[in-house]
Motif scaffolding. Sequence first.
Motif, PDB file in Angstrom:
ATOM      1  N   ARG A 108      47.255  21.659  40.286  1.00  0.00           N
ATOM      2  CA  ARG A 108      48.107  20.483  40.125  1.00  0.00           C
ATOM      3  C   ARG A 108      47.533  19.532  39.079  1.00  0.00           C
ATOM      4  NH1 ARG A 108      48.644  15.261  41.665  1.00  0.00           N
ATOM      5  NH2 ARG A 108      50.762  14.517  42.177  1.00  0.00           N
ATOM      6  N   GLN A 109      46.233  19.267  39.135  1.00  0.00           N
ATOM      7  CA  GLN A 109      45.616  18.335  38.198  1.00  0.00           C
ATOM      8  C   GLN A 109      45.762  18.800  36.753  1.00  0.00           C
ATOM      9  OE1 GLN A 109      44.543  15.350  39.003  1.00  0.00           O
ATOM     10  NE2 GLN A 109      45.004  15.745  41.155  1.00  0.00           N
ATOM     11  N   VAL A 110      45.587  20.084  36.530  1.00  0.00           N
ATOM     12  CA  VAL A 110      45.667  20.614  35.165  1.00  0.00           C
ATOM     13  C   VAL A 110      47.110  20.593  34.660  1.00  0.00           C
ATOM     14  CG1 VAL A 110      45.345  22.687  33.755  1.00  0.00           C
ATOM     15  CG2 VAL A 110      43.561  21.961  35.343  1.00  0.00           C
ATOM     16  N   ILE A 111      48.076  20.903  35.522  1.00  0.00           N
ATOM     17  CA  ILE A 111      49.485  20.823  35.116  1.00  0.00           C
ATOM     18  C   ILE A 111      49.837  19.397  34.716  1.00  0.00           C
ATOM     19  CG2 ILE A 111      51.863  20.932  35.982  1.00  0.00           C
ATOM     20  CD1 ILE A 111      51.066  23.408  37.571  1.00  0.00           C
ATOM     21  N   VAL A 112      49.444  18.434  35.522  1.00  0.00           N
ATOM     22  CA  VAL A 112      49.737  17.028  35.218  1.00  0.00           C
ATOM     23  C   VAL A 112      49.030  16.590  33.938  1.00  0.00           C
ATOM     24  CG1 VAL A 112      49.435  14.646  36.020  1.00  0.00           C
ATOM     25  CG2 VAL A 112      50.215  16.411  37.612  1.00  0.00           C
ATOM     26  N   ALA A 113      47.780  16.985  33.782  1.00  0.00           N
ATOM     27  CA  ALA A 113      47.021  16.595  32.588  1.00  0.00           C
ATOM     28  C   ALA A 113      47.674  17.139  31.326  1.00  0.00           C
ATOM     29  CB  ALA A 113      45.583  17.096  32.700  1.00  0.00           C
ATOM     30  N   HIS A 114      48.114  18.384  31.375  1.00  0.00           N
ATOM     31  CA  HIS A 114      48.751  18.978  30.196  1.00  0.00           C
ATOM     32  C   HIS A 114      50.094  18.332  29.908  1.00  0.00           C
ATOM     33  CE1 HIS A 114      51.423  21.998  28.244  1.00  0.00           C
ATOM     34  NE2 HIS A 114      50.396  22.046  27.429  1.00  0.00           N
ATOM     35  N   LYS A 115      50.875  18.105  30.941  1.00  0.00           N
ATOM     36  CA  LYS A 115      52.238  17.610  30.745  1.00  0.00           C
ATOM     37  C   LYS A 115      52.274  16.133  30.382  1.00  0.00           C
ATOM     38  CE  LYS A 115      55.329  18.960  33.734  1.00  0.00           C
ATOM     39  NZ  LYS A 115      56.116  19.062  34.998  1.00  0.00           N
ATOM     40  N   ASP A 116      51.537  15.330  31.125  1.00  0.00           N
ATOM     41  CA  ASP A 116      51.697  13.884  31.024  1.00  0.00           C
ATOM     42  C   ASP A 116      50.552  13.150  30.339  1.00  0.00           C
ATOM     43  OD1 ASP A 116      54.141  14.007  32.352  1.00  0.00           O
ATOM     44  OD2 ASP A 116      53.186  13.903  34.326  1.00  0.00           O
ATOM     45  N   GLU A 117      49.427  13.828  30.125  1.00  0.00           N
ATOM     46  CA  GLU A 117      48.274  13.160  29.533  1.00  0.00           C
ATOM     47  C   GLU A 117      47.900  13.712  28.163  1.00  0.00           C
ATOM     48  OE1 GLU A 117      45.147  13.382  32.415  1.00  0.00           O
ATOM     49  OE2 GLU A 117      46.391  12.539  34.016  1.00  0.00           O
ATOM     50  N   GLY A 118      48.741  14.565  27.599  1.00  0.00           N
ATOM     51  CA  GLY A 118      48.494  15.067  26.252  1.00  0.00           C
ATOM     52  C   GLY A 118      47.370  16.065  26.141  1.00  0.00           C
ATOM     53  N   ARG A 119      46.978  16.710  27.223  1.00  0.00           N
ATOM     54  CA  ARG A 119      45.858  17.647  27.197  1.00  0.00           C
ATOM     55  C   ARG A 119      46.349  19.011  26.725  1.00  0.00           C
ATOM     56  NH1 ARG A 119      41.694  15.584  30.324  1.00  0.00           N
ATOM     57  NH2 ARG A 119      40.462  17.247  29.331  1.00  0.00           N
ATOM     58  N   VAL A 120      46.636  19.120  25.447  1.00  0.00           N
ATOM     59  CA  VAL A 120      47.272  20.306  24.888  1.00  0.00           C
ATOM     60  C   VAL A 120      46.422  21.556  25.062  1.00  0.00           C
ATOM     61  CG1 VAL A 120      48.300  21.282  22.796  1.00  0.00           C
ATOM     62  CG2 VAL A 120      48.482  18.839  23.234  1.00  0.00           C
ATOM     63  N   ALA A 121      45.114  21.428  25.042  1.00  0.00           N
ATOM     64  CA  ALA A 121      44.245  22.585  25.183  1.00  0.00           C
ATOM     65  C   ALA A 121      44.420  23.290  26.519  1.00  0.00           C
ATOM     66  CB  ALA A 121      42.777  22.184  25.002  1.00  0.00           C
ATOM     67  N   MET A 122      44.974  22.594  27.522  1.00  0.00           N
ATOM     68  CA  MET A 122      45.195  23.210  28.832  1.00  0.00           C
ATOM     69  C   MET A 122      46.338  24.216  28.809  1.00  0.00           C
ATOM     70  SD  MET A 122      42.804  22.106  30.726  1.00  0.00           S
ATOM     71  CE  MET A 122      41.806  22.062  29.216  1.00  0.00           C
ATOM     72  N   ALA A 123      47.074  24.288  27.694  1.00  0.00           N
ATOM     73  CA  ALA A 123      48.157  25.278  27.596  1.00  0.00           C
ATOM     74  C   ALA A 123      47.626  26.690  27.777  1.00  0.00           C
ATOM     75  CB  ALA A 123      48.870  25.153  26.242  1.00  0.00           C
ATOM     76  N   THR A 124      46.430  26.970  27.294  1.00  0.00           N
ATOM     77  CA  THR A 124      45.880  28.321  27.438  1.00  0.00           C
ATOM     78  C   THR A 124      45.602  28.651  28.894  1.00  0.00           C
ATOM     79  OG1 THR A 124      43.658  27.444  26.996  1.00  0.00           O
ATOM     80  CG2 THR A 124      44.872  28.361  25.137  1.00  0.00           C
TER      81      THR A 124
END
Length: 280
Positions: A108-124
Motif C-alpha cells: 500500500r505504501q509503495v502504491i501511494v508513494a508512486h501515485k501521489d508522491e511522484g516516486r516514479v522509480a517505484m514503477a519498476t
Amino acid sequence: MSSKISLHPLADRPQDLRAAGVRPHRDARTWTPASYCGGLSGVLGVVADLMAPVICAGCGMRGLDLCPGCRAALRRVARGDSKPTCPTPAPDMMPRAWALTEYAGTVRQVIVAHKDEGRVAMATELACLWRAALAGAVADDPVLASAIVNRRVLVIPIPSRPASLRERGRDPWREVLKVALAPEPRLQLNPILAVRRRVVDQAGLSASERIVNLTGAMGARGRPDLTGWLCVLADDVLTTGATLSEAARVVRGLGAVDLRAIVIAATVRNGSQRHHMNNP
C-alpha cells in the motif's frame, strides 16, 4: 510457443524506466542527490539531500528509495500466486478478477508513494507485482493462457480522472504498465478508456456511492472493434469493483466477450470481500 509470462525482476534503475518510455520526474525523493545535481559531488549533493532527503517509499527510512527490508517484502509478495477475488456484493458487469495481495503494509505504501508522491522509480517495483498477478491468472485460466500464445490479448488500463492527471502531471498507472509489458511482446497495451464526465474522488465513498459516482462515467477513445480479443482490465487496487464494472460495460459495448481483470492488490473492507492474499 510457451504461455509462461516472464517474471524476471526489473532493476530499479532510471534506464529501465526510460527503456519503457517513462520519463522520470526530478524528485529528490525518487533520484539520488548526485542525479539531482547533474553529477556534481560534494557540497551540492549534501545540500540537495538536506533540502529534499531521499526516503524509503515503503517505511520512510532515510537514505534509500526503497530500503532492503521493504524491497524484500515486495519480493516475497511477487513470489506468491494471485488468486481469484470478488467483492461482496459484486456489482453488475463485474469481470473475473485476480489480485496478488491485500492492499496493506508495504504494498500500500509503495502504491501511494508512486501515485501521489511522484516516486516514479517505484514503477519498476509495481510492474513486478502486476506481472506476478498476471502470471497467477495465466496459470489459473487456460483461456487467458491460450489467448496470450495466439497474441489476442489487449491490456486496457483503468483511466484516472482528468483532474487527477492534471494535478499529477503524469499518468502513474500507465507508467507501471509500460514497464510491466516491455518484456512481453505478446501483450498489447491499449489505453482506449477515458473518464468522460465529472466524478468525485472515490476515497471515503461506500460501495453503493461508488457505483452511483461511476455509472456512465467512462467512454472509449474512438470506436475500436474489440471483437475476437480477450481484454484484460488492469488496475492497481480493487475495492468495491465499481470501477472495473464500469470499465467492463464500455469494453463489452465495443464487442469484447472474453474479459478479465488483474490488479496488484484488493482492499478488504470489514470482512465484506472475499480474498485469498499473499501478505508482505
